[in-house]
Design an enzyme around this catalytic site. Sequence first.
Site, PDB file in Angstrom:
ATOM      1  N   ASP A 101      -3.651  -6.276  11.316  1.00  0.00           N
ATOM      2  CA  ASP A 101      -4.517  -5.503  10.429  1.00  0.00           C
ATOM      3  C   ASP A 101      -4.703  -6.182   9.072  1.00  0.00           C
ATOM      4  O   ASP A 101      -5.789  -6.153   8.503  1.00  0.00           O
ATOM      5  CB  ASP A 101      -3.902  -4.099  10.232  1.00  0.00           C
ATOM      6  N   HIS A 125      -6.812 -10.702   5.707  1.00  0.00           N
ATOM      7  CA  HIS A 125      -6.769 -10.682   4.243  1.00  0.00           C
ATOM      8  C   HIS A 125      -5.717 -11.638   3.668  1.00  0.00           C
ATOM      9  O   HIS A 125      -5.987 -12.412   2.757  1.00  0.00           O
ATOM     10  CB  HIS A 125      -6.462  -9.277   3.709  1.00  0.00           C
ATOM     11  N   GLU A 134       0.838  -1.205   0.000  1.00  0.00           N
ATOM     12  CA  GLU A 134       0.000   0.000   0.000  1.00  0.00           C
ATOM     13  C   GLU A 134       0.866   1.246   0.000  1.00  0.00           C
ATOM     14  O   GLU A 134       1.938   1.253   0.622  1.00  0.00           O
ATOM     15  CB  GLU A 134      -0.873   0.023   1.249  1.00  0.00           C
TER      16      GLU A 134
END
Length: 529
Positions: free
Chosen positions: A265, A270, A245
Site C-alpha cells: 500500500d 510512495h 499515519e
Amino acid sequence: MPTTCVGHPETAARIQESPFVPRGTPPDPFTLVLFGATGDLAGRKLFSALHQLFLGQHLPQEFAIVGVGRRDTPDEKFRAGIQDKLGATSASEESAKTNRFLSHVYFQRADVTNADGMKRLAERVHALERERKLPDNRLFYLATDPEFFLPIVEGIAGVGLICRDEHRCWARVVIEKPFGFDLASALELDRNLQRFLRPDQIYRIDHYLGKETVQNLLAFRFGNAIFEPLFNREHVDQVQITVAETVGMEGRRGAFYDHAGALRDVVQNHMLQLLALVAMDPPATLKAGDISDAKLKVFRNLAPIRGAQVDRNVVRGQYGPGLMEGKQMRGYRSEEAVDPSSNTETHVALRATIESWRWAGVPFFLRTGKRLPRRVTELAVQFKLPPMHLFRTVECVGDFCDLSEAKPSVLAFRIQPDEGISLSFAAKRPGMQLDLNPVNFKFDYRDSFPIHLPEAYERLILDALRGDGTLFMRSDEMEAAWEFVTPILEAWRDSPPPPFPNYDAGTWGPDEADRLLDERFGGWRLISP
Ligand code: BG6
C-alpha cells in the site's frame, strides 16, 4: 505572470521546455470519464481537486465530467452529493462558481463488465460531446477496485471511445494504485493494457509525486549548489524515511487494505518514490523521460532482500487495541471488513541499501504504519560525525546540563504536515566552557509562501489533461519497485507471521523494528510534534 528566463539562450530554452514551468493556457476542451465516481477517493479528493482547478481557472471553457457508478443516480442528485462533499461555502460568489462547476458534471450508471453498459456509456459520452460541442479528447480516470482496470480499458476500447487519430484528438487513462499485486501481476496488467493503449496513454498515478513538498526535494537538491555535493557515502551516515499515519481502517477501508498491507500500500509506491528522489543522480533535464531514467537507476541499484535476508532487514507489525489521545482504539483484527484472524501487516520497517558508487554502505531505513502516534511524512538525511571529537556535547534543561553523545547534523525534509526543511547542527553553548549544543535552522513552507498549496491531485489531474507524464510512474519504474518488494512478500508468505498484534495503537510500532538500527545507527529519529 509569464516566466522570464535569463542567462544563456540555450539555458532559457531548456527552462521554458521544462514541464515544471506553468503553461498558463488551460488544456484543450475534454471529457473526463471517472470510473468509481461514488467511491471514497472520488468523494474525498478527486472532485475537490477538479473544483479547485475550475476555481483557479485552469480548466477550459468547455468540458464535461461523467461520473460512472453502479447505482442509477440522476445527475441532480449526484451533483448535490458532490456539493455536500465540497463543503462549498455559502458566499454567493463562490457558490455561483461552484454551481457553474457542477453544471459540467453528469452521472452515468454502468456495469463495466457488461458490454451493454459500456455501450450506453459511450452513447451518453457522445451525446454530451455533441451537446457541449466537445472534441473527442477524453481522459478516463480509473478510481475503482484494481480487478476492474482491465475490463474498463477493454470496454472503452470495444465501444470505440479511445481516439485513434492523434492529430484530431487524444485519449489518456489514469490508473490508480495498486498497479498489480506483485511483479508478475503488474507485468501482466501492463501487457494487457498495452493491447489497447500506447505506453504514453497510460498514466500510473502515485499521488505523492504531486505533493509540492515532494517536488521541492528535486528543487532543493538540484537548484542549490551547496548541499548536493554532500549527498553521498563520503558524508551521509544514513537516511531515514518515515510515513506515519494516525488513521486506521475508517469506513470500509479494511476491505481493500486486508488484501494489500503496508508493504504494497505504501512502501512499493510512495516510499520507494521518496527514496528514489532523495538518492537519484541529477537528471539530464526535467523532462519526464530523464527524471524516470534517474529514478530507475536507483531502483535497479537497490540490493535485493530475499530469503533469509528478509528476517534480518524487514520487520512487520500489526496494531492491537490501544489508547490514542485518550480514546480507546480497537485492534486491526476487530476493524470493519477485516478478517478477525488476519495476518496483514499494518506496519513495516526495513533497511535498504543502494549498491551504487554514490551510496554504497549507506543504509536507508524506511518505516510506515497505521495507528501511530502522529501523522508525519519525513525524510531525514543524517550526516557523519566529525572524524575526531574536539568538543564536549551537552544537553541542557534550563541551567542544568548533562554530557551527551555528539549529535550528527541532520537535514530533514518534512513532507507533511508543517511542510518545510530543517537542518540541525552543533553550536557553542554560551558560557565559559566550550560545549556544543544541538540547534536548528528551519525553513517553513507556509511562512515563506503564504499562498494556496495545490493538492497533489490538482497538479496531477491537470498534468494528465495536458498530456504531461513527468510526475507519473513509467512502467519500468513501477516494475523495478515490484522487483524489490516481491521477494519480501514471498518470504513472508512462506514463513509463519510474528505473533500479531505486536504493537499497540498509539505507539511507534513493534519493538523489533528498533533492532534494525543497532547501536551504531543510534535508533529511529524521535519525531517532534
Ligand atoms: C494511499 C494509501 O495511497 O496513501 C493509504 O492507500 C494512505 O493507505 C495514503 O493512507 C496516505 O496518503 P497521504 O497523502 O495522506 O499521506
